[in-house]
Design a protein around this motif. Sequence first.
Motif, PDB file in Angstrom:
ATOM      1  N   LYS A 154       0.834  -1.197   0.000  1.00  0.00           N
ATOM      2  CA  LYS A 154       0.000   0.000   0.000  1.00  0.00           C
ATOM      3  C   LYS A 154       0.872   1.252   0.000  1.00  0.00           C
ATOM      4  CE  LYS A 154      -3.086   2.688   2.822  1.00  0.00           C
ATOM      5  NZ  LYS A 154      -3.181   3.120   4.180  1.00  0.00           N
ATOM      6  N   ARG A 155       1.897   1.276   0.850  1.00  0.00           N
ATOM      7  CA  ARG A 155       2.784   2.449   0.910  1.00  0.00           C
ATOM      8  C   ARG A 155       3.514   2.657  -0.415  1.00  0.00           C
ATOM      9  NH1 ARG A 155       3.247   0.648   6.221  1.00  0.00           N
ATOM     10  NH2 ARG A 155       4.992  -0.731   5.760  1.00  0.00           N
ATOM     11  N   ILE A 156       3.960   1.569  -1.023  1.00  0.00           N
ATOM     12  CA  ILE A 156       4.639   1.672  -2.319  1.00  0.00           C
ATOM     13  C   ILE A 156       3.692   2.252  -3.366  1.00  0.00           C
ATOM     14  CG2 ILE A 156       5.605   0.318  -4.227  1.00  0.00           C
ATOM     15  CD1 ILE A 156       6.750  -1.576  -2.049  1.00  0.00           C
ATOM     16  N   LEU A 157       2.464   1.744  -3.406  1.00  0.00           N
ATOM     17  CA  LEU A 157       1.482   2.267  -4.356  1.00  0.00           C
ATOM     18  C   LEU A 157       1.206   3.747  -4.108  1.00  0.00           C
ATOM     19  CD1 LEU A 157      -1.129  -0.611  -4.612  1.00  0.00           C
ATOM     20  CD2 LEU A 157       0.268   0.290  -6.463  1.00  0.00           C
ATOM     21  N   GLU A 158       1.088   4.132  -2.846  1.00  0.00           N
ATOM     22  CA  GLU A 158       0.830   5.536  -2.526  1.00  0.00           C
ATOM     23  C   GLU A 158       1.981   6.426  -2.976  1.00  0.00           C
ATOM     24  OE1 GLU A 158       0.054   5.271   1.656  1.00  0.00           O
ATOM     25  OE2 GLU A 158      -2.067   4.833   1.341  1.00  0.00           O
ATOM     26  N   ARG A 159       3.219   5.995  -2.733  1.00  0.00           N
ATOM     27  CA  ARG A 159       4.384   6.785  -3.179  1.00  0.00           C
ATOM     28  C   ARG A 159       4.403   6.894  -4.699  1.00  0.00           C
ATOM     29  NH1 ARG A 159       7.281   3.889   1.029  1.00  0.00           N
ATOM     30  NH2 ARG A 159       7.943   2.398  -0.541  1.00  0.00           N
ATOM     31  N   ASN A 160       4.125   5.782  -5.367  1.00  0.00           N
ATOM     32  CA  ASN A 160       4.104   5.808  -6.829  1.00  0.00           C
ATOM     33  C   ASN A 160       3.002   6.717  -7.351  1.00  0.00           C
ATOM     34  OD1 ASN A 160       6.299   4.126  -7.087  1.00  0.00           O
ATOM     35  ND2 ASN A 160       5.076   2.282  -7.308  1.00  0.00           N
ATOM     36  N   MET A 161       1.847   6.704  -6.699  1.00  0.00           N
ATOM     37  CA  MET A 161       0.738   7.552  -7.136  1.00  0.00           C
ATOM     38  C   MET A 161       1.097   9.036  -6.992  1.00  0.00           C
ATOM     39  SD  MET A 161      -2.465   5.294  -5.752  1.00  0.00           S
ATOM     40  CE  MET A 161      -3.765   6.359  -6.351  1.00  0.00           C
ATOM     41  N   VAL A 162       1.784   9.390  -5.922  1.00  0.00           N
ATOM     42  CA  VAL A 162       2.223  10.778  -5.737  1.00  0.00           C
ATOM     43  C   VAL A 162       3.215  11.158  -6.830  1.00  0.00           C
ATOM     44  CG1 VAL A 162       3.519  12.331  -4.225  1.00  0.00           C
ATOM     45  CG2 VAL A 162       1.753  10.854  -3.269  1.00  0.00           C
ATOM     46  N   LEU A 208      -2.853   6.397 -12.663  1.00  0.00           N
ATOM     47  CA  LEU A 208      -3.406   6.529 -11.315  1.00  0.00           C
ATOM     48  C   LEU A 208      -4.585   5.589 -11.116  1.00  0.00           C
ATOM     49  CD1 LEU A 208      -3.152  10.381 -10.804  1.00  0.00           C
ATOM     50  CD2 LEU A 208      -1.863   8.626  -9.593  1.00  0.00           C
ATOM     51  N   ASN A 209      -5.420   5.451 -12.122  1.00  0.00           N
ATOM     52  CA  ASN A 209      -6.557   4.530 -12.021  1.00  0.00           C
ATOM     53  C   ASN A 209      -6.092   3.089 -11.862  1.00  0.00           C
ATOM     54  OD1 ASN A 209      -8.547   6.492 -12.114  1.00  0.00           O
ATOM     55  ND2 ASN A 209      -8.786   6.368 -14.322  1.00  0.00           N
ATOM     56  N   ALA A 210      -5.057   2.701 -12.598  1.00  0.00           N
ATOM     57  CA  ALA A 210      -4.525   1.340 -12.494  1.00  0.00           C
ATOM     58  C   ALA A 210      -3.959   1.095 -11.093  1.00  0.00           C
ATOM     59  CB  ALA A 210      -3.451   1.107 -13.546  1.00  0.00           C
ATOM     60  N   ALA A 211      -3.216   2.070 -10.561  1.00  0.00           N
ATOM     61  CA  ALA A 211      -2.650   1.923  -9.221  1.00  0.00           C
ATOM     62  C   ALA A 211      -3.748   1.871  -8.168  1.00  0.00           C
ATOM     63  CB  ALA A 211      -1.684   3.069  -8.927  1.00  0.00           C
ATOM     64  N   LEU A 212      -4.771   2.688  -8.337  1.00  0.00           N
ATOM     65  CA  LEU A 212      -5.882   2.690  -7.387  1.00  0.00           C
ATOM     66  C   LEU A 212      -6.632   1.359  -7.417  1.00  0.00           C
ATOM     67  CD1 LEU A 212      -7.469   4.252  -5.283  1.00  0.00           C
ATOM     68  CD2 LEU A 212      -8.840   5.215  -7.136  1.00  0.00           C
ATOM     69  N   ASP A 213      -6.809   0.795  -8.597  1.00  0.00           N
ATOM     70  CA  ASP A 213      -7.463  -0.510  -8.706  1.00  0.00           C
ATOM     71  C   ASP A 213      -6.665  -1.582  -7.953  1.00  0.00           C
ATOM     72  OD1 ASP A 213      -9.549   0.525 -10.215  1.00  0.00           O
ATOM     73  OD2 ASP A 213      -8.720  -0.151 -12.137  1.00  0.00           O
ATOM     74  N   LYS A 214      -5.334  -1.542  -8.070  1.00  0.00           N
ATOM     75  CA  LYS A 214      -4.485  -2.498  -7.358  1.00  0.00           C
ATOM     76  C   LYS A 214      -4.601  -2.300  -5.853  1.00  0.00           C
ATOM     77  CE  LYS A 214      -1.057  -2.931 -11.009  1.00  0.00           C
ATOM     78  NZ  LYS A 214       0.338  -2.684 -11.392  1.00  0.00           N
ATOM     79  N   TRP A 215      -4.618  -1.033  -5.417  1.00  0.00           N
ATOM     80  CA  TRP A 215      -4.739  -0.752  -3.996  1.00  0.00           C
ATOM     81  C   TRP A 215      -6.070  -1.274  -3.469  1.00  0.00           C
ATOM     82  CZ3 TRP A 215      -7.960   1.579  -0.587  1.00  0.00           C
ATOM     83  CH2 TRP A 215      -7.455   1.803   0.689  1.00  0.00           C
ATOM     84  N   LYS A 216      -7.147  -1.023  -4.216  1.00  0.00           N
ATOM     85  CA  LYS A 216      -8.472  -1.475  -3.794  1.00  0.00           C
ATOM     86  C   LYS A 216      -8.531  -2.998  -3.704  1.00  0.00           C
ATOM     87  CE  LYS A 216     -11.253   2.359  -5.521  1.00  0.00           C
ATOM     88  NZ  LYS A 216     -12.260   2.760  -6.533  1.00  0.00           N
ATOM     89  N   ALA A 217      -7.913  -3.692  -4.653  1.00  0.00           N
ATOM     90  CA  ALA A 217      -7.916  -5.155  -4.643  1.00  0.00           C
ATOM     91  C   ALA A 217      -7.196  -5.677  -3.400  1.00  0.00           C
ATOM     92  CB  ALA A 217      -7.269  -5.696  -5.911  1.00  0.00           C
TER      93      ALA A 217
END
Length: 58
Positions: free
Chosen positions: A11-19, A35-44
């Motif tokens: 989750k932290r890695i995804l958040e850093r990448n999204m920023v 961003l949508n792809a990263a958010l989908d991964k985070w949600k999953a």
Amino acid sequence: MPTRKEAEEYKRILERNMVRIAESDLPDHIKEEMLNAALDKWKAAHEALLGMGLPLED
């Protein structure tokens, strides 16, 4: 199935990448797709942990 620690790190890695994506000089339509792809991964990951009874911290 990942451990809670692994999932929270993911989750932290995804958040850093999204920023980094949001702050990049990429065209807006590409940023939105990434961003949508990263958010989908985070949600999953979040939903999988909820199913195990291990919610991620917000």
